[in-house]
Design a protein around this motif. Structure first.
Motif, PDB file in Angstrom:
ATOM      1  N   GLU A 113      11.052  -6.280  -5.756  1.00  0.00           N
ATOM      2  CA  GLU A 113      10.946  -6.616  -7.056  1.00  0.00           C
ATOM      3  C   GLU A 113       9.559  -6.003  -8.601  1.00  0.00           C
ATOM      4  OE1 GLU A 113      12.126  -9.453  -5.389  1.00  0.00           O
ATOM      5  OE2 GLU A 113      14.462  -8.342  -4.947  1.00  0.00           O
ATOM      6  N   GLU A 114       9.554  -7.226  -7.767  1.00  0.00           N
ATOM      7  CA  GLU A 114       7.267  -7.031  -8.902  1.00  0.00           C
ATOM      8  C   GLU A 114       7.005  -5.299  -8.839  1.00  0.00           C
ATOM      9  OE1 GLU A 114       5.352 -10.530  -7.900  1.00  0.00           O
ATOM     10  OE2 GLU A 114       6.990 -12.054  -8.929  1.00  0.00           O
ATOM     11  N   ILE A 115       6.932  -5.197  -7.145  1.00  0.00           N
ATOM     12  CA  ILE A 115       6.157  -3.985  -7.221  1.00  0.00           C
ATOM     13  C   ILE A 115       7.253  -2.375  -7.798  1.00  0.00           C
ATOM     14  CG2 ILE A 115       5.114  -2.549  -5.544  1.00  0.00           C
ATOM     15  CD1 ILE A 115       3.477  -5.214  -5.583  1.00  0.00           C
ATOM     16  N   ASP A 116       8.333  -3.053  -7.335  1.00  0.00           N
ATOM     17  CA  ASP A 116       8.818  -2.288  -8.173  1.00  0.00           C
ATOM     18  C   ASP A 116       8.636  -1.568  -9.890  1.00  0.00           C
ATOM     19  OD1 ASP A 116       9.936  -1.487  -5.946  1.00  0.00           O
ATOM     20  OD2 ASP A 116      11.434  -1.845  -6.035  1.00  0.00           O
ATOM     21  N   ARG A 117       8.700  -3.035 -10.488  1.00  0.00           N
ATOM     22  CA  ARG A 117       8.822  -2.784 -11.481  1.00  0.00           C
ATOM     23  C   ARG A 117       7.258  -2.583 -11.853  1.00  0.00           C
ATOM     24  NH1 ARG A 117       8.908  -8.228 -12.316  1.00  0.00           N
ATOM     25  NH2 ARG A 117      10.590  -8.582 -12.036  1.00  0.00           N
ATOM     26  N   TRP A 118       6.573  -3.426 -11.497  1.00  0.00           N
ATOM     27  CA  TRP A 118       4.962  -2.506 -11.970  1.00  0.00           C
ATOM     28  C   TRP A 118       4.306  -0.992 -11.636  1.00  0.00           C
ATOM     29  CZ3 TRP A 118       1.148  -0.251  -9.263  1.00  0.00           C
ATOM     30  CH2 TRP A 118      -0.341  -0.409  -9.968  1.00  0.00           C
ATOM     31  N   VAL A 119       5.079  -0.380 -10.550  1.00  0.00           N
ATOM     32  CA  VAL A 119       5.203   0.893 -10.943  1.00  0.00           C
ATOM     33  C   VAL A 119       6.219   1.228 -11.152  1.00  0.00           C
ATOM     34  CG1 VAL A 119       5.950   2.825  -9.287  1.00  0.00           C
ATOM     35  CG2 VAL A 119       4.971   0.706  -7.536  1.00  0.00           C
ATOM     36  N   THR A 120       6.779   0.707 -11.600  1.00  0.00           N
ATOM     37  CA  THR A 120       8.109   1.809 -13.199  1.00  0.00           C
ATOM     38  C   THR A 120       6.768   1.521 -14.230  1.00  0.00           C
ATOM     39  OG1 THR A 120       9.321   1.284 -12.300  1.00  0.00           O
ATOM     40  CG2 THR A 120       9.843   1.815 -14.480  1.00  0.00           C
ATOM     41  N   GLU A 121       6.669   0.311 -14.690  1.00  0.00           N
ATOM     42  CA  GLU A 121       5.846   0.191 -16.091  1.00  0.00           C
ATOM     43  C   GLU A 121       4.107   1.564 -15.970  1.00  0.00           C
ATOM     44  OE1 GLU A 121       4.460  -3.918 -16.374  1.00  0.00           O
ATOM     45  OE2 GLU A 121       6.622  -4.656 -16.651  1.00  0.00           O
ATOM     46  N   ARG A 122       3.679   1.979 -14.713  1.00  0.00           N
ATOM     47  CA  ARG A 122       2.501   2.020 -14.627  1.00  0.00           C
ATOM     48  C   ARG A 122       3.006   3.771 -14.692  1.00  0.00           C
ATOM     49  NH1 ARG A 122       2.392  -1.574 -14.699  1.00  0.00           N
ATOM     50  NH2 ARG A 122       0.027  -2.732 -14.980  1.00  0.00           N
ATOM     51  N   MET A 123       4.526   4.543 -14.442  1.00  0.00           N
ATOM     52  CA  MET A 123       5.293   5.366 -14.567  1.00  0.00           C
ATOM     53  C   MET A 123       5.419   6.400 -15.851  1.00  0.00           C
ATOM     54  SD  MET A 123       7.162   5.825 -10.604  1.00  0.00           S
ATOM     55  CE  MET A 123       7.748   7.848 -11.325  1.00  0.00           C
ATOM     56  N   GLU A 124       5.564   4.683 -16.684  1.00  0.00           N
ATOM     57  CA  GLU A 124       6.154   4.721 -18.174  1.00  0.00           C
ATOM     58  C   GLU A 124       5.000   4.558 -19.162  1.00  0.00           C
ATOM     59  OE1 GLU A 124       9.541   2.157 -18.262  1.00  0.00           O
ATOM     60  OE2 GLU A 124      10.967   3.394 -17.583  1.00  0.00           O
ATOM     61  N   PHE A 178      -2.465  -6.641 -11.324  1.00  0.00           N
ATOM     62  CA  PHE A 178      -0.784  -6.106  -9.959  1.00  0.00           C
ATOM     63  C   PHE A 178      -0.058  -7.713 -10.270  1.00  0.00           C
ATOM     64  CE2 PHE A 178       0.191  -5.478  -6.122  1.00  0.00           C
ATOM     65  CZ  PHE A 178       0.602  -4.123  -6.307  1.00  0.00           C
ATOM     66  N   PRO A 179       0.688  -7.595  -9.172  1.00  0.00           N
ATOM     67  CA  PRO A 179       1.394  -8.700  -9.206  1.00  0.00           C
ATOM     68  C   PRO A 179       0.498  -9.377  -7.847  1.00  0.00           C
ATOM     69  CG  PRO A 179       2.935  -7.483  -9.224  1.00  0.00           C
ATOM     70  CD  PRO A 179       1.295  -6.810  -9.172  1.00  0.00           C
ATOM     71  N   LYS A 180       1.117 -11.276  -7.989  1.00  0.00           N
ATOM     72  CA  LYS A 180       0.078 -12.216  -6.759  1.00  0.00           C
ATOM     73  C   LYS A 180       0.410 -12.175  -5.654  1.00  0.00           C
ATOM     74  CE  LYS A 180      -3.547 -13.323 -10.045  1.00  0.00           C
ATOM     75  NZ  LYS A 180      -4.937 -12.842  -9.380  1.00  0.00           N
ATOM     76  N   ALA A 181      -0.135 -11.665  -4.468  1.00  0.00           N
ATOM     77  CA  ALA A 181       0.454 -12.111  -3.179  1.00  0.00           C
ATOM     78  C   ALA A 181       1.220 -13.016  -3.163  1.00  0.00           C
ATOM     79  CB  ALA A 181      -0.615 -11.496  -2.365  1.00  0.00           C
ATOM     80  N   MET A 233       0.851  -1.304  -0.075  1.00  0.00           N
ATOM     81  CA  MET A 233       0.148   0.531  -0.100  1.00  0.00           C
ATOM     82  C   MET A 233       1.405   1.172  -0.389  1.00  0.00           C
ATOM     83  SD  MET A 233      -3.321  -1.318   2.349  1.00  0.00           S
ATOM     84  CE  MET A 233      -2.359  -0.747   3.717  1.00  0.00           C
ATOM     85  N   ASP A 234       2.201   1.101   0.640  1.00  0.00           N
ATOM     86  CA  ASP A 234       2.735   2.317   0.955  1.00  0.00           C
ATOM     87  C   ASP A 234       3.474   2.763  -0.347  1.00  0.00           C
ATOM     88  OD1 ASP A 234       2.891   2.709   3.109  1.00  0.00           O
ATOM     89  OD2 ASP A 234       4.417   1.551   3.733  1.00  0.00           O
ATOM     90  N   ALA A 235       3.677   1.247  -1.491  1.00  0.00           N
ATOM     91  CA  ALA A 235       4.373   1.802  -2.573  1.00  0.00           C
ATOM     92  C   ALA A 235       3.567   2.036  -3.710  1.00  0.00           C
ATOM     93  CB  ALA A 235       5.554   0.485  -3.064  1.00  0.00           C
ATOM     94  N   THR A 236       2.207   1.929  -3.661  1.00  0.00           N
ATOM     95  CA  THR A 236       1.064   2.170  -4.690  1.00  0.00           C
ATOM     96  C   THR A 236       0.457   3.475  -3.889  1.00  0.00           C
ATOM     97  OG1 THR A 236      -0.286   0.737  -4.123  1.00  0.00           O
ATOM     98  CG2 THR A 236       1.467  -0.530  -5.605  1.00  0.00           C
TER      99      THR A 236
END
Length: 50
Positions: free
Chosen positions: A36-47, A20-23, A1-4
């Motif tokens: 790493e999965e959350i960071d990649r997910w956030v980066t993809e959204r930003m790009e 969203f990546p599976k828990a 929740m903090d990262a997103t």
């Protein structure tokens, strides 16, 4: 929740839609996500690569 910035319910709704990546289970009553999965997910959204 903090990262997103998303709440728990929205994260689980996105997971159910495959957007969203599976828990992963990390305890009897706990789940988590590899950072790493959350960071990649956030980066993809930003790009714009949703």
């Amino acid at each position: 929740m903090d990262a997103t910035g998303f709440g728990r319910a929205w994260i689980y709704a996105l997971m159910a839609k495959g957007e969203f990546p599976k828990a992963r289970k990390i305890g009897a009553r706990a789940v988590g996500w590899p950072s790493e999965e959350i960071d990649r997910w956030v980066t993809e959204r930003m790009e714009g690569r949703q």
